[in-house]
Enzyme design. Structure first.
Site, PDB file in Angstrom:
ATOM      1  N   MET A 106      -4.126  -6.343  -7.424  1.00 30.63           N
ATOM      2  CA  MET A 106      -3.280  -7.452  -7.943  1.00 30.63           C
ATOM      3  C   MET A 106      -4.491  -8.603  -8.779  1.00 30.63           C
ATOM      4  SD  MET A 106      -0.255  -6.554  -8.059  1.00 30.63           S
ATOM      5  CE  MET A 106       1.050  -5.763  -7.518  1.00 30.63           C
ATOM      6  N   HIS A 161       0.559   1.563 -13.040  1.00 29.74           N
ATOM      7  CA  HIS A 161       1.166   0.468 -13.800  1.00 29.74           C
ATOM      8  C   HIS A 161       2.933   0.792 -13.829  1.00 29.74           C
ATOM      9  CE1 HIS A 161       2.016  -3.240 -15.824  1.00 29.74           C
ATOM     10  NE2 HIS A 161       2.914  -2.480 -16.593  1.00 29.74           N
ATOM     11  N   ILE A 207      -7.623  -9.211 -11.583  1.00 29.86           N
ATOM     12  CA  ILE A 207      -8.132  -8.388 -12.557  1.00 29.86           C
ATOM     13  C   ILE A 207      -9.676  -8.710 -12.699  1.00 29.86           C
ATOM     14  CG2 ILE A 207      -8.346  -8.536 -15.095  1.00 29.86           C
ATOM     15  CD1 ILE A 207      -5.609  -9.540 -15.509  1.00 29.86           C
ATOM     16  N   LEU A 208     -10.183  -7.524 -12.927  1.00 33.86           N
ATOM     17  CA  LEU A 208     -11.811  -7.622 -12.695  1.00 33.86           C
ATOM     18  C   LEU A 208     -12.443  -7.591 -14.132  1.00 33.86           C
ATOM     19  CD1 LEU A 208     -12.117  -4.531 -10.242  1.00 33.86           C
ATOM     20  CD2 LEU A 208     -12.465  -6.805  -9.718  1.00 33.86           C
ATOM     21  N   ALA A 231       8.199   8.096  -9.769  1.00 30.63           N
ATOM     22  CA  ALA A 231       7.201   8.309 -10.581  1.00 30.63           C
ATOM     23  C   ALA A 231       5.751   8.063 -10.103  1.00 30.63           C
ATOM     24  CB  ALA A 231       7.318   7.295 -11.782  1.00 30.63           C
ATOM     25  N   ASN A 267       1.452   3.114  -2.586  1.00 26.54           N
ATOM     26  CA  ASN A 267       0.629   4.089  -3.492  1.00 26.54           C
ATOM     27  C   ASN A 267      -0.651   4.488  -2.859  1.00 26.54           C
ATOM     28  OD1 ASN A 267       1.902   4.439  -6.126  1.00 26.54           O
ATOM     29  ND2 ASN A 267       2.029   2.186  -5.970  1.00 26.54           N
ATOM     30  N   GLY A 271       0.629  -1.392  -0.004  1.00 28.32           N
ATOM     31  CA  GLY A 271       0.149   0.017   0.131  1.00 28.32           C
ATOM     32  C   GLY A 271       0.965   1.483   0.115  1.00 28.32           C
TER      33      GLY A 271
HETATM   34  C1  GAR Z   1       3.202  -0.819  -7.468  1.00 27.66           C
HETATM   35  O1  GAR Z   1       4.582  -0.718  -7.993  1.00 27.66           O
HETATM   36  C2  GAR Z   1       2.350  -0.969  -8.516  1.00 27.66           C
HETATM   37  O2  GAR Z   1       2.542  -0.021  -9.635  1.00 27.66           O
HETATM   38  C3  GAR Z   1       2.409  -2.400  -8.842  1.00 27.66           C
HETATM   39  O3  GAR Z   1       2.409  -3.156  -7.742  1.00 27.66           O
HETATM   40  C4  GAR Z   1       2.975  -2.154  -6.947  1.00 27.66           C
HETATM   41  C5  GAR Z   1       2.207  -1.946  -5.504  1.00 27.66           C
HETATM   42  O4  GAR Z   1       2.991  -1.575  -4.801  1.00 27.66           O
HETATM   43  N1  GAR Z   1       1.037  -2.690  -9.457  1.00 27.66           N
HETATM   44  C6  GAR Z   1       0.923  -3.603 -10.620  1.00 27.66           C
HETATM   45  O5  GAR Z   1       1.959  -4.167 -11.110  1.00 27.66           O
HETATM   46  C7  GAR Z   1      -0.319  -3.874 -11.061  1.00 27.66           C
HETATM   47  N2  GAR Z   1      -0.492  -4.442 -12.498  1.00 27.66           N
HETATM   48  P1  GAR Z   1       2.022  -0.790  -3.330  1.00 27.66           P
HETATM   49  O6  GAR Z   1       1.194  -1.885  -2.802  1.00 27.66           O
HETATM   50  O7  GAR Z   1       3.283  -0.526  -2.329  1.00 27.66           O
HETATM   51  O8  GAR Z   1       1.223   0.424  -3.906  1.00 27.66           O
END
Ligand code: GAR
Length: 213
Positions: A96, A115, A98-99, A185, A19, A17
């Site tokens: 993670m 992404h 897909i809906l 980013a 993000n 989490g």
């Molecule tokens: C992040 O790098 C996000 O971009 C990626 O998983 C990580 C989750 O980190 N998402 C994907 O690959 C989705 N296709 P977080 O749980 O610390 O935000």
């Protein structure tokens, strides 16, 4: 939040989490415009993202993917939750799972995803989390980055809202690269895209998003 109708943001998570944390920090700095994180939904129990929500008094739900036999029944449960939460925007932040297409149809251009690569590189089915960075390193690219895009029926194929490039350094591992892509980013472009959406600054024309600042 000044002179605007609140937009309810539902954030979908599956893991650490970071993000989600970037979104919470932006909200607390007053940088999400009319947006307000009103609910966090996790596809897994006991993930750290849920603790982040609790620390900031954000209501959370767990709708475990494992409790459902297929994507259709899982998506139906998620759809019901989005409606109960009166979601205006759904943000997949390290989600993670897909809906299915029913959700894309119910929330057209109202669901966004971050992404960890520059789409259309290193994306689509199987490209998630560290796998994305492993693939970028194996391909020998010198620049990678992150993308925030609207979610459509095509996995990682929806209209692109923001992208930011990040240099690959010699000796990078998937883990060091993942961290740099997040720091330089993802944690910047995801909250920015959310603010733009919530303040009504995004116009979508087919595959192309224009920003009206
Ligand atoms: C992040 O790098 C996000 O971009 C990626 O998983 C990580 C989750 O980190 N998402 C994907 O690959 C989705 N296709 P977080 O749980 O610390 O935000």
């Amino acid at each position: 939040m000044e002179n605007c109708m609140q937009k309810n943001i539902v954030v979908l998570v599956s893991g650490g989490g970071t993000n989600l944390q970037a979104l919470i920090d932006s909200q607390e700095r007053g940088e999400l415009g009319c947006g307000r994180i009103t609910c966090v939904i996790s596809s897994k129990p006991d993930v750290y993202a849920l603790e982040r929500a609790a620390k900031h008094n954000i209501p959370a739900r767990v709708i475990p993917r494992k409790a459902f036999s297929d994507a259709a029944s899982y998506s139906a449960a998620m759809l019901e939750a989005f409606r109960e939460e009166k979601a205006d925007l759904i943000v997949q932040a390290g989600f993670m799972t897909i809906l299915d297409a029913s959700i894309c149809r119910a929330y057209p251009n109202q669901m966004i995803n971050v992404h960890p690569a520059l789409i259309p590189s290193f994306c689509g089915k199987g490209f998630y989390g560290l796998h994305v960075h492993e693939a970028a390193l194996a391909a020998g690219v010198k620049v990678t980055g992150a993308t925030v895009h609207f979610v459509t029926e095509v996995c990682d194929g929806g209209p692109i809202i923001l992208q930011k490039a990040v240099e690959i350094q010699q000796g990078d591992t998937p883990e060091t690269l993942q961290r740099r892509v997040m720091e330089q980013a993802e944690w910047h472009i995801l909250p920015e895209a959310v603010r733009l959406f919530c303040d009504g600054k995004l116009q979508v024309n087919g595959q192309v998003v224009s920003i009206q600042e």
